[in-house]
Design a protein around this motif. Structure first.
Motif, PDB file in Angstrom:
ATOM      1  N   ARG A  39       0.853  -1.169   0.000  1.00  0.00           N
ATOM      2  CA  ARG A  39       0.000   0.000   0.000  1.00  0.00           C
ATOM      3  C   ARG A  39       0.891   1.222   0.000  1.00  0.00           C
ATOM      4  NH1 ARG A  39      -3.764   0.645   5.015  1.00  0.00           N
ATOM      5  NH2 ARG A  39      -1.701   0.986   5.867  1.00  0.00           N
ATOM      6  N   ARG A  40       0.541   2.203  -0.799  1.00  0.00           N
ATOM      7  CA  ARG A  40       1.390   3.368  -0.919  1.00  0.00           C
ATOM      8  C   ARG A  40       0.655   4.593  -0.395  1.00  0.00           C
ATOM      9  NH1 ARG A  40       2.878   3.130  -7.156  1.00  0.00           N
ATOM     10  NH2 ARG A  40       0.633   3.329  -7.218  1.00  0.00           N
ATOM     11  N   SER A  41       1.392   5.573   0.101  1.00  0.00           N
ATOM     12  CA  SER A  41       0.810   6.846   0.522  1.00  0.00           C
ATOM     13  C   SER A  41       1.759   7.955   0.145  1.00  0.00           C
ATOM     14  CB  SER A  41       0.574   6.844   2.033  1.00  0.00           C
ATOM     15  OG  SER A  41       1.811   6.760   2.715  1.00  0.00           O
ATOM     16  N   ALA A  42       1.361   9.184   0.405  1.00  0.00           N
ATOM     17  CA  ALA A  42       2.183  10.327   0.013  1.00  0.00           C
ATOM     18  C   ALA A  42       3.496  10.328   0.769  1.00  0.00           C
ATOM     19  CB  ALA A  42       1.424  11.623   0.306  1.00  0.00           C
ATOM     20  N   TRP A  43       4.540  10.787   0.078  1.00  0.00           N
ATOM     21  CA  TRP A  43       5.820  10.975   0.745  1.00  0.00           C
ATOM     22  C   TRP A  43       5.723  12.194   1.643  1.00  0.00           C
ATOM     23  CZ3 TRP A  43       9.814   7.690   0.900  1.00  0.00           C
ATOM     24  CH2 TRP A  43       9.839   6.677  -0.056  1.00  0.00           C
ATOM     25  N   ALA A 214      10.348  -5.746   9.021  1.00  0.00           N
ATOM     26  CA  ALA A 214      11.243  -6.121   7.927  1.00  0.00           C
ATOM     27  C   ALA A 214      10.531  -6.085   6.579  1.00  0.00           C
ATOM     28  CB  ALA A 214      11.826  -7.513   8.174  1.00  0.00           C
ATOM     29  N   TRP A 215       9.292  -6.555   6.543  1.00  0.00           N
ATOM     30  CA  TRP A 215       8.553  -6.534   5.280  1.00  0.00           C
ATOM     31  C   TRP A 215       8.248  -5.107   4.841  1.00  0.00           C
ATOM     32  CZ3 TRP A 215       7.615  -8.768   0.967  1.00  0.00           C
ATOM     33  CH2 TRP A 215       6.555  -8.365   0.176  1.00  0.00           C
ATOM     34  N   ASN A 216       7.876  -4.253   5.801  1.00  0.00           N
ATOM     35  CA  ASN A 216       7.610  -2.862   5.444  1.00  0.00           C
ATOM     36  C   ASN A 216       8.883  -2.154   5.000  1.00  0.00           C
ATOM     37  OD1 ASN A 216       4.721  -2.604   5.876  1.00  0.00           O
ATOM     38  ND2 ASN A 216       5.142  -2.922   8.033  1.00  0.00           N
ATOM     39  N   ASP A 217      10.022  -2.513   5.607  1.00  0.00           N
ATOM     40  CA  ASP A 217      11.307  -1.989   5.123  1.00  0.00           C
ATOM     41  C   ASP A 217      11.558  -2.441   3.687  1.00  0.00           C
ATOM     42  OD1 ASP A 217      11.836  -0.789   7.590  1.00  0.00           O
ATOM     43  OD2 ASP A 217      13.076  -2.453   8.296  1.00  0.00           O
ATOM     44  N   TYR A 218      11.280  -3.698   3.426  1.00  0.00           N
ATOM     45  CA  TYR A 218      11.490  -4.257   2.091  1.00  0.00           C
ATOM     46  C   TYR A 218      10.656  -3.508   1.053  1.00  0.00           C
ATOM     47  CZ  TYR A 218      11.228  -7.570  -1.806  1.00  0.00           C
ATOM     48  OH  TYR A 218      11.263  -8.133  -3.054  1.00  0.00           O
ATOM     49  N   THR A 219       9.412  -3.178   1.399  1.00  0.00           N
ATOM     50  CA  THR A 219       8.553  -2.446   0.481  1.00  0.00           C
ATOM     51  C   THR A 219       9.177  -1.113   0.093  1.00  0.00           C
ATOM     52  OG1 THR A 219       6.590  -3.479   1.449  1.00  0.00           O
ATOM     53  CG2 THR A 219       6.245  -1.487   0.153  1.00  0.00           C
ATOM     54  N   GLU A 220       9.671  -0.390   1.085  1.00  0.00           N
ATOM     55  CA  GLU A 220      10.268   0.918   0.806  1.00  0.00           C
ATOM     56  C   GLU A 220      11.561   0.786   0.001  1.00  0.00           C
ATOM     57  OE1 GLU A 220       9.820   4.152   3.036  1.00  0.00           O
ATOM     58  OE2 GLU A 220       8.497   3.355   4.591  1.00  0.00           O
ATOM     59  N   ILE A 221      12.390  -0.173   0.361  1.00  0.00           N
ATOM     60  CA  ILE A 221      13.640  -0.394  -0.380  1.00  0.00           C
ATOM     61  C   ILE A 221      13.338  -0.754  -1.828  1.00  0.00           C
ATOM     62  CG2 ILE A 221      15.692  -1.869  -0.557  1.00  0.00           C
ATOM     63  CD1 ILE A 221      15.482  -2.174   2.552  1.00  0.00           C
TER      64      ILE A 221
END
Length: 321
Positions: A39-43, A214-221
């Motif tokens: 899921r994406r949101s504004a930076w 870790a998974w949320n970190d992976y999404t951003e990376i």
């Protein structure tokens, strides 16, 4: 037979113009989002690009059909011959591979940042559906316009790209310009802890409830590594941060991507679990360790992805060098 009649015939077999097929370099990320795994949101303070949304999808679907390659989806993952006897991937851990990759990209000369009025040209093979397709796109570095070649006629007599105005730096909810992406990544340190701290402070993509840190970190990376233009030192830091994500594995041999190139495959199970049934694969050049594609794997078969055929910074939409 005139050209429009030929295009209409081709269009009859064209794949549905879904975003996963048409957004260059983004098939893996969008597919995951479609299945509610991302899921994406504004930076926040420094806005980043998640994807470049190109307009006129029907016209692009026509282009995709004209350029169809005919490869079948669901192909098996096959080994490819190693370019160097010293490259032995058997038994190599994710941390070992990514540290080697980080050290390699750190030694590369700094990337000259494009001018705001220059364009990022990409050509890639998209896997998925009934057959593979080649897609060409141009995106202005400042995010003010995108362009495509709807008839595959650029470079031929009378052939011109179609340009669509955009406003990727205007504060929208997901898409940001390559310039904003580059500037953020240039601020990242080269160590894993420093990168993870910076990403969590930025909080660019809302953490998905029920998923591990870790998974949320992976999404951003993943989103950052999928950018058009990146400084080498920033890539090194992202590689080291990626090495902290659990359950990653290195495929023990080089693989052949959709474009027929040999690549190192770094695999992460989908959703952050240790299940091997569905996984993302990052494809790295075995010499430069730059990312040359991504793909989705299910039960040992490739079900979707992309492989870059060409990337360039050009002065005008429609140019390829």
């Amino acid at each position: 037979m005139d050209e429009m009649t030929r295009v209409r015939e081709l269009r009859a077999d064209a794949p549905a113009p879904d975003r996963a097929r048409l957004a260059p370099g983004r098939a893996r990320l969008v597919e995951a989002a479609r299945t509610a795994e991302r899921r994406r949101s504004a930076w926040g303070r420094r806005k980043l690009v998640v994807a470049a949304a190109f307009a006129a999808v029907t016209a692009i679907a026509v282009t995709a059909t004209v350029m169809a390659q005919g490869n079948q989806a669901g192909r098996k993952v096959t080994p490819a011959v190693s370019p160097s006897p010293s490259l032995d991937l058997k038994g190599m851990s994710t941390r070992e591979l990514l540290e080697r990759a980080a050290e390699t990209v750190e030694r590369q000369p700094p990337v000259v940042e494009p001018r705001a009025d220059q364009w990022i040209y990409t050509k890639e093979t998209q896997e998925g559906g009934d057959r593979d397709i080649d897609i060409e796109n141009w995106l202005r570095y400042d995010g003010t316009a995108s362009a495509f070649d709807p008839m595959g006629m650029v470079g031929k007599k009378g052939g011109e790209v179609q340009i669509t105005p955009m406003n990727l730096e205007g504060g929208g909810d997901d898409d940001r310009s390559p310039r904003q992406m580059y500037h953020f990544v240039s601020t990242l340190p080269t160590d894993a802890d420093g990168v993870l701290k910076a990403l969590r402070e930025e909080d660019a993509i809302a953490d998905e409830k029920g998923r591990s840190q870790a998974w949320n970190d992976y999404t951003e990376i993943s989103v950052l590594l999928d950018a058009y233009v990146l400084p080498p030192k920033g890539v090194a830091g992202l590689y080291r941060a990626l090495a902290t994500v659990p359950h990653g594995t290195v495929v023990g041999h080089l693989v052949e991507d959709g474009a027929g190139h040999r690549a190192i495959a770094l695999r992460f199970p989908r959703g952050g679990s240790d299940s091997a049934e569905a996984a993302d694969e990052w494809l790295l050049d075995p010499v430069t360790y730059q990312i040359v594609g991504e793909r989705m794997i299910e039960n040992g078969k490739v079900i979707g992805g992309n492989a870059y055929l060409a990337k360039a910074v050009v002065d005008k939409a429609g140019r390829r060098s």
